[in-house]
Design a protein around this motif. Structure first.
Motif, PDB file in Angstrom:
ATOM      1  N   LEU A 114      31.572  -4.821  26.011  1.00  0.00           N
ATOM      2  CA  LEU A 114      30.629  -5.544  26.765  1.00  0.00           C
ATOM      3  C   LEU A 114      30.918  -5.522  28.078  1.00  0.00           C
ATOM      4  O   LEU A 114      29.855  -5.407  28.901  1.00  0.00           O
ATOM      5  CB  LEU A 114      30.447  -6.987  26.190  1.00  0.00           C
ATOM      6  N   VAL A 115      32.224  -5.429  28.546  1.00  0.00           N
ATOM      7  CA  VAL A 115      32.655  -5.616  29.828  1.00  0.00           C
ATOM      8  C   VAL A 115      32.132  -4.024  30.445  1.00  0.00           C
ATOM      9  O   VAL A 115      31.625  -4.093  31.488  1.00  0.00           O
ATOM     10  CB  VAL A 115      34.058  -5.776  29.999  1.00  0.00           C
ATOM     11  N   GLY A 123      28.146   0.086  34.621  1.00  0.00           N
ATOM     12  CA  GLY A 123      27.769  -0.149  33.414  1.00  0.00           C
ATOM     13  C   GLY A 123      26.424   0.377  32.987  1.00  0.00           C
ATOM     14  O   GLY A 123      25.555   0.584  33.866  1.00  0.00           O
ATOM     15  N   VAL A 124      26.485   0.795  31.626  1.00  0.00           N
ATOM     16  CA  VAL A 124      24.968   1.641  31.344  1.00  0.00           C
ATOM     17  C   VAL A 124      23.946   0.686  31.453  1.00  0.00           C
ATOM     18  O   VAL A 124      22.780   1.316  31.984  1.00  0.00           O
ATOM     19  CB  VAL A 124      25.221   2.044  29.709  1.00  0.00           C
ATOM     20  N   PHE A 125      23.899  -0.554  31.134  1.00  0.00           N
ATOM     21  CA  PHE A 125      22.929  -1.503  31.303  1.00  0.00           C
ATOM     22  C   PHE A 125      22.270  -1.378  32.603  1.00  0.00           C
ATOM     23  O   PHE A 125      20.964  -1.354  32.973  1.00  0.00           O
ATOM     24  CB  PHE A 125      23.110  -2.785  30.666  1.00  0.00           C
ATOM     25  N   ASN A 126      23.255  -1.706  33.562  1.00  0.00           N
ATOM     26  CA  ASN A 126      22.821  -1.841  34.950  1.00  0.00           C
ATOM     27  C   ASN A 126      22.333  -0.400  35.579  1.00  0.00           C
ATOM     28  O   ASN A 126      21.421  -0.579  36.607  1.00  0.00           O
ATOM     29  CB  ASN A 126      23.940  -2.486  35.710  1.00  0.00           C
ATOM     30  N   GLN A 127      22.921   0.589  35.134  1.00  0.00           N
ATOM     31  CA  GLN A 127      22.325   1.807  35.649  1.00  0.00           C
ATOM     32  C   GLN A 127      20.985   2.273  35.007  1.00  0.00           C
ATOM     33  O   GLN A 127      20.213   2.762  35.963  1.00  0.00           O
ATOM     34  CB  GLN A 127      23.170   2.987  35.102  1.00  0.00           C
ATOM     35  N   LYS A 135      17.648  -4.703  40.960  1.00  0.00           N
ATOM     36  CA  LYS A 135      19.070  -4.677  41.541  1.00  0.00           C
ATOM     37  C   LYS A 135      20.018  -4.937  40.286  1.00  0.00           C
ATOM     38  O   LYS A 135      19.589  -5.652  39.348  1.00  0.00           O
ATOM     39  CB  LYS A 135      19.000  -5.950  42.451  1.00  0.00           C
ATOM     40  N   PRO A 136      21.174  -4.473  40.398  1.00  0.00           N
ATOM     41  CA  PRO A 136      22.185  -4.798  39.272  1.00  0.00           C
ATOM     42  C   PRO A 136      22.479  -6.411  39.331  1.00  0.00           C
ATOM     43  O   PRO A 136      22.374  -7.074  40.182  1.00  0.00           O
ATOM     44  CB  PRO A 136      23.454  -4.082  39.774  1.00  0.00           C
ATOM     45  N   ILE A 137      22.835  -6.589  37.982  1.00  0.00           N
ATOM     46  CA  ILE A 137      22.979  -8.132  37.416  1.00  0.00           C
ATOM     47  C   ILE A 137      24.404  -8.120  36.997  1.00  0.00           C
ATOM     48  O   ILE A 137      24.621  -7.330  36.172  1.00  0.00           O
ATOM     49  CB  ILE A 137      22.057  -8.494  36.426  1.00  0.00           C
ATOM     50  N   PHE A 138      25.226  -9.179  37.542  1.00  0.00           N
ATOM     51  CA  PHE A 138      26.549  -9.346  36.999  1.00  0.00           C
ATOM     52  C   PHE A 138      26.562 -10.320  35.863  1.00  0.00           C
ATOM     53  O   PHE A 138      26.685 -11.548  36.139  1.00  0.00           O
ATOM     54  CB  PHE A 138      27.296  -9.764  38.059  1.00  0.00           C
ATOM     55  N   PHE A 139      26.272  -9.803  34.523  1.00  0.00           N
ATOM     56  CA  PHE A 139      25.828 -10.784  33.423  1.00  0.00           C
ATOM     57  C   PHE A 139      27.014 -11.528  33.311  1.00  0.00           C
ATOM     58  O   PHE A 139      26.855 -12.681  32.852  1.00  0.00           O
ATOM     59  CB  PHE A 139      25.568  -9.668  32.388  1.00  0.00           C
ATOM     60  N   LEU A 140      28.272 -10.971  33.364  1.00  0.00           N
ATOM     61  CA  LEU A 140      29.328 -11.954  32.804  1.00  0.00           C
ATOM     62  C   LEU A 140      30.323 -12.487  34.054  1.00  0.00           C
ATOM     63  O   LEU A 140      31.331 -13.337  33.996  1.00  0.00           O
ATOM     64  CB  LEU A 140      30.361 -10.926  32.330  1.00  0.00           C
ATOM     65  N   GLY A 141      29.441 -12.700  35.243  1.00  0.00           N
ATOM     66  CA  GLY A 141      29.845 -13.250  36.458  1.00  0.00           C
ATOM     67  C   GLY A 141      28.828 -14.183  36.915  1.00  0.00           C
ATOM     68  O   GLY A 141      28.898 -14.747  37.874  1.00  0.00           O
TER      69      GLY A 141
END
Length: 286
Positions: A114-115, A123-127, A135-141
């Motif tokens: 997941l990290v 990360g694949v998801f943010n790409q 815009k990219p999201i820092f899901f774990l932060g």
């Protein structure tokens, strides 16, 4: 004789450690032990009530756990019903195997996955989000996104197990009921609401009842492997709080008091859920 090993394991790892509950009423000193540490009554519990962040910790625990309970019922039930509609057995069995595999993986391994997948830079998801102009999201932060990531990843890991349970329940429904409904002109949707779901109701009640007792268990291993100080506000739960207080800060008595309070509340919830399951649905677990 076959029961002896299991009974011994339960006694050694479940009942003998309960002697440590006395630490909740002590100012525990490791070199003095359980019988040498001074008793301080309910002081640890008063400290717990006055602790500034304890309300947030309990809220985070209940919030994440309740979302997991309801999503953990809805998703497997839906997938089980959809799989039951498949007529090709090899497709059904292949899908069952694929969705069941994450259940056997530890959160240490899945946490690393997941990290990497949710990394804001690579990360694949943010790409994919960047490709869509988002815009990219820092899901774990990010305190807003972290609880939902915990729920979604927990469902991804465990819904395969629940799906198999509900598929087993579906096999107990009499096929003649569907035939009779089809002859009366009932569509597949009406058959689902009037035959499939009522036929699954006993096992749904059972699973819900068993999960109610976990309303204060939001998933220590999962959150411990994925959270960090920036998301303590939304990610810190009772178990991680107890770990930090007891193991990292050596406040053994205070941490034991928090854990004991959690156990008492969980016991009350599971007792109420058993009573409700019997009175509302006339279903006994024991």
């Amino acid at each position: 004789m076959m029961l002896v090993p299991g009974i011994m394991l339960v006694l050694i790892f479940s009942y003998v450690p309960m002697a440590g509950i006395v630490m909740a009423f002590q100012k525990y000193v490791p070199n003095k032990g359980l019988f040498g540490s001074p008793l301080i009554g309910l002081r640890n519990f008063r400290l717990l009530i006055d602790y500034p962040d304890i309300g947030r910790v309990f809220f985070n625990t209940v919030y994440i756990a309740v979302m997991k309970i309801f999503a953990g019922l809805l998703v497997p039930i839906t997938i089980a019903i959809l799989l039951n509609e498949l007529r090709r057995e090899w497709i059904k069995r292949t899908f069952q195997t694929l969705v069941y595999l994450p259940h056997f993986m530890s959160w240490v391994l899945l946490g690393g996955i997941l990290v990497d997948v949710l990394s804001p830079t690579s990360g694949v998801f943010n790409q994919l989000l960047g490709f869509l102009g988002i815009k990219p999201i820092f899901f774990l932060g990010d305190n807003h996104w972290f609880p939902y990531v915990m729920v979604a990843s927990d469902i991804w890991k465990e819904f395969g197990f629940g799906t198999i349970v509900y598929l087993a329940a579906l096999t107990g429904i009499n096929p003649s009921l569907y035939e009779a409904a089809a002859m009366d002109g009932a569509s597949r949707l009406k058959q689902t609401f009037h035959i499939t779901l009522p036929g699954m109701m006993p096992i749904i009640i059972l699973m819900f009842t068993l999960n109610i007792g976990n309303v204060l268990n939001a998933g220590f291993e999962q959150i411990f492997n994925l959270y960090s100080p920036p998301v303590y506000e939304s990610a810190d739960i009772i178990d991680t709080f107890v770990y930090r207080m007891g193991v990292q800060q050596a406040q053994f008595g205070f941490a034991t008091a928090v854990g004991l309070l959690k156990s008492i509340v969980s016991f009350i919830f599971i007792s109420i859920s058993y009573v409700l399951a019997y009175r509302v649905a006339n279903y006994r677990i024991f």
